[in-house]
Design an enzyme around this catalytic site. Structure first.
Site, PDB file in Angstrom:
ATOM      1  CB  CYS A 124     -12.190  11.391  52.515  1.00  0.00           C
ATOM      2  SG  CYS A 124     -12.511   9.972  53.585  1.00  0.00           S
TER       3      CYS A 124
HETATM    4  N1  LIG Z   1     -10.225  12.118  58.853  1.00  0.00           N
HETATM    5  C1  LIG Z   1     -10.607  12.311  57.601  1.00  0.00           C
HETATM    6  O1  LIG Z   1      -9.834  12.126  56.644  1.00  0.00           O
HETATM    7  C2  LIG Z   1     -12.029  12.739  57.301  1.00  0.00           C
HETATM    8  C3  LIG Z   1     -12.352  13.058  55.983  1.00  0.00           C
HETATM    9  C4  LIG Z   1     -13.665  13.462  55.679  1.00  0.00           C
HETATM   10  C5  LIG Z   1     -14.602  13.533  56.693  1.00  0.00           C
HETATM   11  N2  LIG Z   1     -14.261  13.193  57.948  1.00  0.00           N
HETATM   12  C6  LIG Z   1     -15.301  13.290  58.978  1.00  0.00           C
HETATM   13  O2  LIG Z   1     -15.040  14.458  59.754  1.00  0.00           O
HETATM   14  C7  LIG Z   1     -15.420  14.235  61.106  1.00  0.00           C
HETATM   15  C8  LIG Z   1     -14.222  14.473  62.012  1.00  0.00           C
HETATM   16  O3  LIG Z   1     -13.212  13.538  61.633  1.00  0.00           O
HETATM   17  P1  LIG Z   1     -11.771  13.532  62.321  1.00  0.00           P
HETATM   18  O4  LIG Z   1     -10.983  12.552  61.555  1.00  0.00           O
HETATM   19  O5  LIG Z   1     -11.273  14.934  62.471  1.00  0.00           O
HETATM   20  O6  LIG Z   1     -12.160  12.942  63.771  1.00  0.00           O
HETATM   21  P2  LIG Z   1     -11.263  12.850  65.071  1.00  0.00           P
HETATM   22  O7  LIG Z   1      -9.828  13.039  64.731  1.00  0.00           O
HETATM   23  O8  LIG Z   1     -11.668  11.598  65.765  1.00  0.00           O
HETATM   24  O9  LIG Z   1     -11.759  14.113  65.940  1.00  0.00           O
HETATM   25  C9  LIG Z   1     -13.061  14.207  66.441  1.00  0.00           C
HETATM   26  C10 LIG Z   1     -13.244  15.537  67.183  1.00  0.00           C
HETATM   27  O10 LIG Z   1     -14.612  15.654  67.594  1.00  0.00           O
HETATM   28  C11 LIG Z   1     -14.687  15.938  69.005  1.00  0.00           C
HETATM   29  N3  LIG Z   1     -15.883  15.232  69.471  1.00  0.00           N
HETATM   30  C12 LIG Z   1     -16.101  13.894  69.509  1.00  0.00           C
HETATM   31  N4  LIG Z   1     -17.353  13.628  69.948  1.00  0.00           N
HETATM   32  C13 LIG Z   1     -17.936  14.831  70.181  1.00  0.00           C
HETATM   33  C14 LIG Z   1     -19.228  15.214  70.666  1.00  0.00           C
HETATM   34  N5  LIG Z   1     -20.162  14.312  70.953  1.00  0.00           N
HETATM   35  N6  LIG Z   1     -19.491  16.533  70.774  1.00  0.00           N
HETATM   36  C15 LIG Z   1     -18.563  17.468  70.473  1.00  0.00           C
HETATM   37  N7  LIG Z   1     -17.323  17.165  70.020  1.00  0.00           N
HETATM   38  C16 LIG Z   1     -17.021  15.851  69.876  1.00  0.00           C
HETATM   39  C17 LIG Z   1     -13.372  15.429  69.589  1.00  0.00           C
HETATM   40  O11 LIG Z   1     -12.958  16.179  70.711  1.00  0.00           O
HETATM   41  P3  LIG Z   1     -13.539  15.956  72.170  1.00  0.00           P
HETATM   42  O12 LIG Z   1     -13.879  14.488  72.308  1.00  0.00           O
HETATM   43  O13 LIG Z   1     -12.426  16.390  73.102  1.00  0.00           O
HETATM   44  O14 LIG Z   1     -14.735  16.839  72.282  1.00  0.00           O
HETATM   45  C18 LIG Z   1     -12.393  15.662  68.426  1.00  0.00           C
HETATM   46  O15 LIG Z   1     -11.889  16.984  68.503  1.00  0.00           O
HETATM   47  C19 LIG Z   1     -15.957  12.789  61.177  1.00  0.00           C
HETATM   48  O16 LIG Z   1     -17.348  12.793  61.067  1.00  0.00           O
HETATM   49  C20 LIG Z   1     -15.324  12.128  59.962  1.00  0.00           C
HETATM   50  O17 LIG Z   1     -16.093  11.059  59.461  1.00  0.00           O
HETATM   51  C21 LIG Z   1     -12.991  12.819  58.296  1.00  0.00           C
END
Ligand SMILES: NC(=O)c1ccc[n+]([C@@H]2O[C@H](COP(=O)([O-])OP(=O)(O)OC[C@H]3O[C@@H](n4cnc5c(N)ncnc54)[C@H](OP(=O)(O)O)[C@@H]3O)[C@@H](O)[C@H]2O)c1
Length: 344
Positions: free
Chosen positions: A150
């Site tokens: 981001c």
């Molecule tokens: N939030 C932002 O603004 C943003 C912006 C750009 C990029 N990102 C990136 O996008 C990614 C997701 O971010 P987020 O903010 O959506 O994270 P989040 O809200 O913490 O959600 C993470 C998701 O991944 C799943 N998960 C976690 N560990 C896992 C594993 N080992 N295998 C399979 N599924 C797994 C979780 O569900 P379960 O644990 O139930 O499987 C959950 O659905 C991250 O890498 C983050 O750095 C985020």
């Protein structure tokens, strides 16, 4: 119709993918995973998605049928996509990773910042960094796209015109950035508690943030040589939004900055260069895939100052991921992404 799989469907970027894909004319979500909430119907977790995903159920990743999809988005922490990438691409599935596994070109740099070896350096080498404003043609042909972070999206797009034109001193770049709390994901952590994050404003990652090498990598490519960048992120008491205030010393103070930015982004569907003298705000991009930029030269200085705003969950994550999917499948780049920002 493109069949989509989402790994990590219960997080903030996962539910944002669901929201945006519900309005996509040429894609449908076929598989969605969660380990903790396997068996739960999607609309039971997210009532905002009722009547769009009534038949969709979160499944364990190995039972979700990801290999039957045309494209899989990994909305997961780093390390997850690279562990499954080989099997999926061998099955003909394209991958867009929203985490960092396919962002840093050098596996050693990935290892240093993410503290794990890269599982597939050969696939990293063929993957494409998914910033369409820079890599559009390569993204069209890619099997794996590393979707930018981001902050890196806002900072790179803000600095790019200056670096490409060679009109700033690249040894003194400053990126003073702020993010809403959804940037940290949907998890419980002390600094994300309401009583800590609301009515507060804090710097974090001051000694070093994982987005620094990603930003520096992109800026060096634009400049044609390494850059020196001070990058300081801050947590603001907002839910969505990134505000990047960027400074660079001008080497050619006569440069018409407004014309430079307007020319660089002419025709870009998701970068809006605002009129001279403008000051963007984060709500002007909330829930939209637009990044808005204003460029200034503060009075009495030889500095270029760039103000860039985006929604961290849309242009900073899920929206840009869909923009990349559209390019990878030869669809109109803006398909499913035309919604305007939400006010107030
Ligand atoms: N939030 C932002 O603004 C943003 C912006 C750009 C990029 N990102 C990136 O996008 C990614 C997701 O971010 P987020 O903010 O959506 O994270 P989040 O809200 O913490 O959600 C993470 C998701 O991944 C799943 N998960 C976690 N560990 C896992 C594993 N080992 N295998 C399979 N599924 C797994 C979780 O569900 P379960 O644990 O139930 O499987 C959950 O659905 C991250 O890498 C983050 O750095 C985020």
């Amino acid at each position: 119709m493109i069949d989509v799989g989402i790994v990590g469907g219960t997080g903030y970027t996962g539910v944002e993918l669901l929201r945006l894909l519900a309005q996509h004319p040429d894609a449908r979500v076929r598989a969605i995973t969660s380990r903790k909430d396997a068996g739960t119907r999607v609309p039971d977790m997210f009532p905002s998605l009722r009547r769009r995903y009534d038949g969709l159920v979160f499944a364990e990743p190995d039972k979700a049928g990801l290999a039957d999809c045309d494209v899989v988005f990994f909305a997961t922490p780093h390390g997850v996509a690279m562990a499954q990438a080989r099997e999926l691409v061998s099955a003909g599935v394209k991958i867009v990773d929203l985490a960092a596994d396919f962002r840093l070109r050098d596996p050693a740099v990935f290892e240093r910042w993410y503290r794990m070896p890269h599982a597939c350096p050969d696939l990293l080498a063929e993957s494409v960094y998914g910033l369409p404003e820079v890599n559009r043609e390569a993204i069209r042909k890619a099997r794996i796209v590393g979707n930018p972070g981001c902050y890196p999206t806002a900072v790179q797009l803000g600095f790019l015109p200056l670096l490409e034109a060679g009109v700033v001193d690249t040894r003194h770049l400053i990126a003073d950035c702020k993010s809403g709390v959804s940037g940290a994901g949907r998890k419980t952590e002390m600094n994300l508690l309401f009583a800590e994050a609301s009515d507060n404003f804090a710097a974090y990652g001051v000694k070093g943030h994982r987005h620094h090498p990603e930003i520096a990598q992109g800026l060096a490519l634009a400049a044609g040589s390494p850059v020196s960048l001070a990058f300081t992120p801050h947590l603001t008491p907002a839910i969505r939004g990134i505000f990047a205030t960027l400074y660079a010393p001008l080497t050619g103070p006569e440069t018409d900055l407004q014309a430079l930015f307007e020319k660089r982004y002419a025709g870009e569907p998701f970068v809006d260069v605002m009129p001279a003298g403008s000051a963007p705000d984060t709500r002007s991009v909330r829930a939209s895939n637009m990044l808005r930029i204003a460029v200034h030269r503060p009075a009495g200085t030889d500095l270029a100052m760039v103000l860039a705003v985006e929604d961290n969950l849309v242009k900073g994550a899920a929206g840009q991921a869909i923009q990349n999917m559209n390019l990878m499948f030869g669809l109109p780049e803006g398909a499913g992404l035309e919604a305007l920002a939400v006010l107030p």
